[in-house]
Each structure stands twice: as structure tokens, then as C-alpha cells.
Design a protein around this motif. Sequence first.
Motif, PDB file in Angstrom:
ATOM      1  N   LEU A   1       0.834  -1.210   0.000  1.00  0.00           N
ATOM      2  CA  LEU A   1       0.000   0.000   0.000  1.00  0.00           C
ATOM      3  C   LEU A   1       0.871   1.263   0.000  1.00  0.00           C
ATOM      4  O   LEU A   1       0.592   2.239  -0.697  1.00  0.00           O
ATOM      5  CB  LEU A   1      -0.878  -0.018   1.252  1.00  0.00           C
ATOM      6  N   LEU A   2       1.940   1.206   0.776  1.00  0.00           N
ATOM      7  CA  LEU A   2       2.842   2.360   0.826  1.00  0.00           C
ATOM      8  C   LEU A   2       3.604   2.493  -0.489  1.00  0.00           C
ATOM      9  O   LEU A   2       3.882   3.601  -0.958  1.00  0.00           O
ATOM     10  CB  LEU A   2       3.838   2.194   1.979  1.00  0.00           C
ATOM     11  N   ASP A   3       3.925   1.351  -1.107  1.00  0.00           N
ATOM     12  CA  ASP A   3       4.661   1.350  -2.363  1.00  0.00           C
ATOM     13  C   ASP A   3       3.822   2.046  -3.449  1.00  0.00           C
ATOM     14  O   ASP A   3       4.316   2.879  -4.213  1.00  0.00           O
ATOM     15  CB  ASP A   3       4.962  -0.099  -2.759  1.00  0.00           C
ATOM     16  N   MET A   4       2.540   1.713  -3.483  1.00  0.00           N
ATOM     17  CA  MET A   4       1.659   2.337  -4.469  1.00  0.00           C
ATOM     18  C   MET A   4       1.667   3.855  -4.288  1.00  0.00           C
ATOM     19  O   MET A   4       1.785   4.615  -5.256  1.00  0.00           O
ATOM     20  CB  MET A   4       0.218   1.807  -4.298  1.00  0.00           C
ATOM     21  N   SER A   5       1.569   4.269  -3.031  1.00  0.00           N
ATOM     22  CA  SER A   5       1.474   5.710  -2.776  1.00  0.00           C
ATOM     23  C   SER A   5       2.797   6.411  -3.075  1.00  0.00           C
ATOM     24  O   SER A   5       2.820   7.496  -3.653  1.00  0.00           O
ATOM     25  CB  SER A   5       1.083   5.956  -1.321  1.00  0.00           C
ATOM     26  N   ARG A   6       3.928   5.793  -2.669  1.00  0.00           N
ATOM     27  CA  ARG A   6       5.195   6.503  -2.892  1.00  0.00           C
ATOM     28  C   ARG A   6       5.532   6.539  -4.380  1.00  0.00           C
ATOM     29  O   ARG A   6       6.124   7.494  -4.870  1.00  0.00           O
ATOM     30  CB  ARG A   6       6.335   5.917  -2.065  1.00  0.00           C
ATOM     31  N   THR A   7       5.122   5.493  -5.119  1.00  0.00           N
ATOM     32  CA  THR A   7       5.406   5.505  -6.552  1.00  0.00           C
ATOM     33  C   THR A   7       4.624   6.625  -7.244  1.00  0.00           C
ATOM     34  O   THR A   7       5.134   7.280  -8.157  1.00  0.00           O
ATOM     35  CB  THR A   7       5.064   4.133  -7.177  1.00  0.00           C
ATOM     36  N   ALA A   8       3.389   6.863  -6.782  1.00  0.00           N
ATOM     37  CA  ALA A   8       2.599   7.961  -7.362  1.00  0.00           C
ATOM     38  C   ALA A   8       3.333   9.292  -7.164  1.00  0.00           C
ATOM     39  O   ALA A   8       3.434  10.111  -8.083  1.00  0.00           O
ATOM     40  CB  ALA A   8       1.213   8.005  -6.726  1.00  0.00           C
ATOM     41  N   VAL A   9       3.903   9.481  -5.950  1.00  0.00           N
ATOM     42  CA  VAL A   9       4.636  10.727  -5.688  1.00  0.00           C
ATOM     43  C   VAL A   9       5.925  10.762  -6.517  1.00  0.00           C
ATOM     44  O   VAL A   9       6.314  11.812  -7.039  1.00  0.00           O
ATOM     45  CB  VAL A   9       4.915  10.877  -4.170  1.00  0.00           C
ATOM     46  N   ASN A  10       6.574   9.607  -6.658  1.00  0.00           N
ATOM     47  CA  ASN A  10       7.794   9.556  -7.483  1.00  0.00           C
ATOM     48  C   ASN A  10       7.513  10.071  -8.893  1.00  0.00           C
ATOM     49  O   ASN A  10       8.240  10.909  -9.432  1.00  0.00           O
ATOM     50  CB  ASN A  10       8.306   8.114  -7.607  1.00  0.00           C
ATOM     51  N   VAL A  11       6.440   9.549  -9.485  1.00  0.00           N
ATOM     52  CA  VAL A  11       6.151   9.892 -10.876  1.00  0.00           C
ATOM     53  C   VAL A  11       5.701  11.350 -11.001  1.00  0.00           C
ATOM     54  O   VAL A  11       6.074  12.059 -11.941  1.00  0.00           O
ATOM     55  CB  VAL A  11       5.093   8.912 -11.446  1.00  0.00           C
ATOM     56  N   TYR A  12       4.939  11.799 -10.014  1.00  0.00           N
ATOM     57  CA  TYR A  12       4.502  13.203 -10.008  1.00  0.00           C
ATOM     58  C   TYR A  12       5.744  14.118 -10.009  1.00  0.00           C
ATOM     59  O   TYR A  12       5.820  15.084 -10.761  1.00  0.00           O
ATOM     60  CB  TYR A  12       3.652  13.441  -8.764  1.00  0.00           C
ATOM     61  N   GLY A  13       6.725  13.750  -9.181  1.00  0.00           N
ATOM     62  CA  GLY A  13       7.969  14.520  -9.129  1.00  0.00           C
ATOM     63  C   GLY A  13       8.729  14.460 -10.450  1.00  0.00           C
ATOM     64  O   GLY A  13       9.265  15.470 -10.917  1.00  0.00           O
ATOM     65  N   ASP A  14       8.763  13.280 -11.077  1.00  0.00           N
ATOM     66  CA  ASP A  14       9.490  13.133 -12.351  1.00  0.00           C
ATOM     67  C   ASP A  14       8.926  14.076 -13.408  1.00  0.00           C
ATOM     68  O   ASP A  14       9.671  14.739 -14.141  1.00  0.00           O
ATOM     69  CB  ASP A  14       9.342  11.700 -12.914  1.00  0.00           C
ATOM     70  N   ILE A  15       7.594  14.126 -13.481  1.00  0.00           N
ATOM     71  CA  ILE A  15       6.998  14.953 -14.537  1.00  0.00           C
ATOM     72  C   ILE A  15       7.216  16.442 -14.217  1.00  0.00           C
ATOM     73  O   ILE A  15       7.444  17.251 -15.119  1.00  0.00           O
ATOM     74  CB  ILE A  15       5.499  14.629 -14.724  1.00  0.00           C
ATOM     75  N   SER A  16       7.192  16.770 -12.912  1.00  0.00           N
ATOM     76  CA  SER A  16       7.439  18.178 -12.567  1.00  0.00           C
ATOM     77  C   SER A  16       8.866  18.566 -12.975  1.00  0.00           C
ATOM     78  O   SER A  16       9.117  19.684 -13.425  1.00  0.00           O
ATOM     79  CB  SER A  16       7.192  18.436 -11.075  1.00  0.00           C
ATOM     80  N   ALA A  17       9.805  17.619 -12.840  1.00  0.00           N
ATOM     81  CA  ALA A  17      11.193  17.894 -13.236  1.00  0.00           C
ATOM     82  C   ALA A  17      11.269  18.203 -14.729  1.00  0.00           C
ATOM     83  O   ALA A  17      11.981  19.121 -15.164  1.00  0.00           O
ATOM     84  CB  ALA A  17      12.082  16.692 -12.915  1.00  0.00           C
ATOM     85  N   THR A  18      10.515  17.439 -15.497  1.00  0.00           N
ATOM     86  CA  THR A  18      10.526  17.626 -16.946  1.00  0.00           C
ATOM     87  C   THR A  18      10.016  19.018 -17.316  1.00  0.00           C
ATOM     88  O   THR A  18      10.613  19.721 -18.143  1.00  0.00           O
ATOM     89  CB  THR A  18       9.619  16.556 -17.593  1.00  0.00           C
ATOM     90  N   ALA A  19       8.913  19.418 -16.655  1.00  0.00           N
ATOM     91  CA  ALA A  19       8.347  20.737 -16.951  1.00  0.00           C
ATOM     92  C   ALA A  19       9.329  21.829 -16.508  1.00  0.00           C
ATOM     93  O   ALA A  19       9.530  22.832 -17.206  1.00  0.00           O
ATOM     94  CB  ALA A  19       7.010  20.900 -16.244  1.00  0.00           C
ATOM     95  N   PHE A  20       9.968  21.603 -15.355  1.00  0.00           N
ATOM     96  CA  PHE A  20      10.936  22.587 -14.860  1.00  0.00           C
ATOM     97  C   PHE A  20      12.066  22.793 -15.873  1.00  0.00           C
ATOM     98  O   PHE A  20      12.409  23.924 -16.229  1.00  0.00           O
ATOM     99  CB  PHE A  20      11.499  22.118 -13.507  1.00  0.00           C
ATOM    100  N   VAL A  21      12.631  21.679 -16.338  1.00  0.00           N
ATOM    101  CA  VAL A  21      13.769  21.786 -17.258  1.00  0.00           C
ATOM    102  C   VAL A  21      13.316  22.446 -18.575  1.00  0.00           C
ATOM    103  O   VAL A  21      13.985  23.354 -19.099  1.00  0.00           O
ATOM    104  CB  VAL A  21      14.408  20.408 -17.530  1.00  0.00           C
ATOM    105  N   ALA A  22      12.154  22.021 -19.083  1.00  0.00           N
ATOM    106  CA  ALA A  22      11.683  22.588 -20.357  1.00  0.00           C
ATOM    107  C   ALA A  22      11.474  24.086 -20.228  1.00  0.00           C
ATOM    108  O   ALA A  22      11.810  24.869 -21.116  1.00  0.00           O
ATOM    109  CB  ALA A  22      10.385  21.900 -20.771  1.00  0.00           C
ATOM    110  N   ARG A  23      10.940  24.501 -19.072  1.00  0.00           N
ATOM    111  CA  ARG A  23      10.693  25.933 -18.903  1.00  0.00           C
ATOM    112  C   ARG A  23      12.017  26.692 -18.790  1.00  0.00           C
ATOM    113  O   ARG A  23      12.207  27.740 -19.392  1.00  0.00           O
ATOM    114  CB  ARG A  23       9.850  26.176 -17.658  1.00  0.00           C
ATOM    115  N   SER A  24      12.937  26.113 -18.031  1.00  0.00           N
ATOM    116  CA  SER A  24      14.189  26.836 -17.829  1.00  0.00           C
ATOM    117  C   SER A  24      14.987  26.941 -19.135  1.00  0.00           C
ATOM    118  O   SER A  24      15.833  27.807 -19.276  1.00  0.00           O
ATOM    119  CB  SER A  24      15.030  26.153 -16.753  1.00  0.00           C
ATOM    120  N   GLU A  25      14.700  26.063 -20.076  1.00  0.00           N
ATOM    121  CA  GLU A  25      15.374  26.128 -21.378  1.00  0.00           C
ATOM    122  C   GLU A  25      14.617  27.044 -22.346  1.00  0.00           C
ATOM    123  O   GLU A  25      14.993  27.176 -23.519  1.00  0.00           O
ATOM    124  CB  GLU A  25      15.468  24.731 -21.987  1.00  0.00           C
ATOM    125  N   GLY A  26      13.511  27.614 -21.859  1.00  0.00           N
ATOM    126  CA  GLY A  26      12.718  28.500 -22.704  1.00  0.00           C
ATOM    127  C   GLY A  26      11.956  27.758 -23.803  1.00  0.00           C
ATOM    128  O   GLY A  26      11.552  28.353 -24.806  1.00  0.00           O
TER     129      GLY A  26
END
Length: 442
Positions: free
Chosen positions: A397-422
Motif C-alpha cells: 500500500l505504501l509502495d503504491m502511494s510513494r510511486t505515485a509521488v515519485n512519478v509526479y515529481g518526475d513529470i514536474s522535473a521535466t516541466a521545470f527543465v523545459a521551462r528553464s530552457e525557454g
Amino acid sequence: MAKSLGGKLHTKILAGLLLGAALGILANTLLGGHHPFTEWVNHYVAGPLGQVFLRMLFMIVMPLVFASIALGVAGLGDLRRVGRIGGKAVGYFLATTFLAAATGLFFVGVLRPGDAIDAPVKAELMATYAGDASAKLASASGGGFGVHTFVNIVTRNPVKSAVEGDMLGIIFFGIVFGAALTLIPAARAKPMLDLLQSLNDAVIAIVGMAMRLAPYGVTALIFGVTSRFGFALLLPLGGYMLVVLGALLFHAVVNLSLVLRLLVGISPALFFARVRSAVVTAFSTSSSSATLPTALDAAEQGLGVPPKIAGFVLPLGSTMCMNGTSIFEGVTAIFLCQVFGIDLNLVQMTVIVVMSVITAIGAAGVPGGSIPLLAGIVAMFGVPAEGIAIILGVDRLLDMSRTAVNVYGDISATAFVARSEGLWNASMVQDPRQAVPAPERA
Ligand code: ASP
């Protein structure tokens, strides 16, 4: 590129999730955790269905990682740019993972759930899950963390890496291959780039097929977890679980929302709406790797992040950026110290935070990927490595929840990098029909 997974589909997936959970809890309550009927359903119906869905996703992870990284790097053109983007991505991974671990530490330090576990409960839990624990420990024979961890990234044989699921090896080979394509004459590189593009598109089309199975696969996977779950464990371990879940929720809702607003410049609600299907897939599969195809779709189609950025940052993130896992590792390590009566000083707590970050980077993006590494952390502080048996019963149960947060963070990283590159900004998300067409990769 395949069409986005669309709104209807993730409503269906969500419905599948709720249905599976409701049926599983019902079966568990009426028949108990391991009733022959439930076991039959799990063995012949739910298990196979869930496995087929998972396997469809795992089947394409390696070709997808290779094609998307190679195309991403080739599309970025020059190696200095690749280095800069990689540096930003890794900086973001480290900063958010560190923030996550510190949040977990704060929650577990203040609420002290370990004090609630008395000796008889501890002995019983350890006896019940001792077998599972030794199996997990046996799989932890990776030789720990050291120089070789980095040397091993340079794969000796990319085909072997792909066969063995060594994602970092494939990422490395993809980067080198993509870079090499920029060094040879454009006319020579083109056929290979076209081939990679076709491979990438075909693999994404397979994601579309797999995701059509998702509502049923998810129902089956969740039924499997809830119908067998030891709800009796909720009582003694309830406090611990609440701390892990509370810290995960806090990190996703407060920390990452702030990061999204301040560094990514997007409303967290809009961001979440666009990446929901990936978060639900992560929750149901407990695997960042299996979720990678859906996460790429969410980033490229849902948010409009250019494929050359998403294709490069997300595969890296799915193996290196695990915000949720670092919360889990830190909270669990300290919880176990509390259970075993080991008092930690400030320096030791700091070591736990740092180790949580390092092991979150090192954990494989598969169900339970972080458990063997957790055993390594607790052993450093005098908790018997088998002590992880205490939490294994509730880990899924904890694995399911932490993986959801992992992936949420991964996608936020992608948006961050794309934005910082203009190359991207939130205004491109408002109306998907007006989003900038995804720029050419090459
Ligand atoms: N299941 C996690 C993931 O794939 C890894 C872990 O924390 O066990 O992201």
C-alpha cells in the motif's frame, strides 16, 4: 505520435481503481485475507489480468528508453547542451528528493509512531514476515554503493543491460548513441534517426494498446492487493502508515505545489489535471518504470513539453528521481530505530536523510525496489536487517502511494527543465488545441 490518453480513459482507470479496491476490501472483510475462493480468483482471474497489463508496459520500457533518449540527445544537438540539461535535471532531482526526505524526517521525528509498537507486537510481526525479509535481503546483494556504482553505468553490453532491465546502462548507451549521431554527417545520421523515430512512435502506439487494458488491469491489481491485505496489521502499524502517507501527501500537495508555482510557473491544479493518468498508473502498478510510457504521454501530450526534453529527462527521472521513496526510506529507517529503542542524534539523523536520498536514487523503479536498500540503511544503525520484516505486510500500500509521488515529481522535473530552457511554459497548457506543436526532434 499516438493521441493523448484522453480524459475518458483516466476516468475509467480511476473507476477501475475504486471498483477493485471496493471488491477487494469486501472479499477481505467477508472471507478473510486468504480464503480459497479469493485465492482462486487471484490465481486464475485477477492475477493474470494484472500481469498481462504490467507486462505490456514492461515489454516496451527498454526500447522506449533507448529511442527516446537517443532522439532527445540527437535533437538537442550539441553535447554541451545535453550536459547543461542533464545537470539541471539532476540538480532538480536532488533538491526535491532532499526536501522530501527532510519532510519525512520531520513527521516521523515529531509523531514518533515507533513508540506505539510494543515488544509482543514486534516479535509477532517479525515472526510472520521473517521469510519475506530474508528473500528481500538475499536480493540485496548488489555490493552496496561505491565507485563501482558509477563505473557500472558505463554498460559493457547494452543488449545485456536491456535484457537485465539495467535502465542506467541503457540510458548511458542512448546518450552516447544520440551524441554520436550528431557527430556524423547529417545525411548519414538521417536514416538512423528516422528509424529511431519510427521505433519510438510504434512503441508509443503499443502504450495506447496497453492503456486500453488499463481499467481492467488496474481493477485486477488493486483487487489482488486489498483482498489479501492484512487489515489486522493496520492497528499496530496504523500510526506508522499514517506518518508515511501524511508525509507523502504533504510533499505532493504543499512542497511540490510550491515548487510548481515558483519554479515551473504553473498552477498545481492544472498540472495535476494534465498528469493524472500517469499518477493513477503509478499508483496501480507500483512501478516508475512501468509508468514511464504513460508519464511520457502525460508530459508530451497532456502538458505539451517538447519530446526532446521529456524523452531525455523522464527516463532519467524514472530511475533517479524518487521523492516518495526517499520519504518512505527516511521515515521507515527512523521508525525502526524507534521500535528497536535506538536513539539517534542529530548527526545520525542527517546521515539518514542523506542515505535516503542516495538510496532513492539507487532504487530500481519496480515494485518494492527500495526495500533491499532500506535494509542496508537500518543495518548501519544497529537495527537487525531482518527488522524490515515489521513493515513488509503493509508495504504494498505504501509502495503504491510513494510511486505515485515519485512519478509526479518526475513529470514536474521535466516541466521545470523545459521551462528553464525557454522551450515550454504554462500558457501552452491552457488550451491543448493551441499548444505549440511539439518541435521537431532533429
Ligand atoms: N516502487 C517504487 C517505484 O517504482 C520504488 C520503491 O520505492 O520501491 O518508484
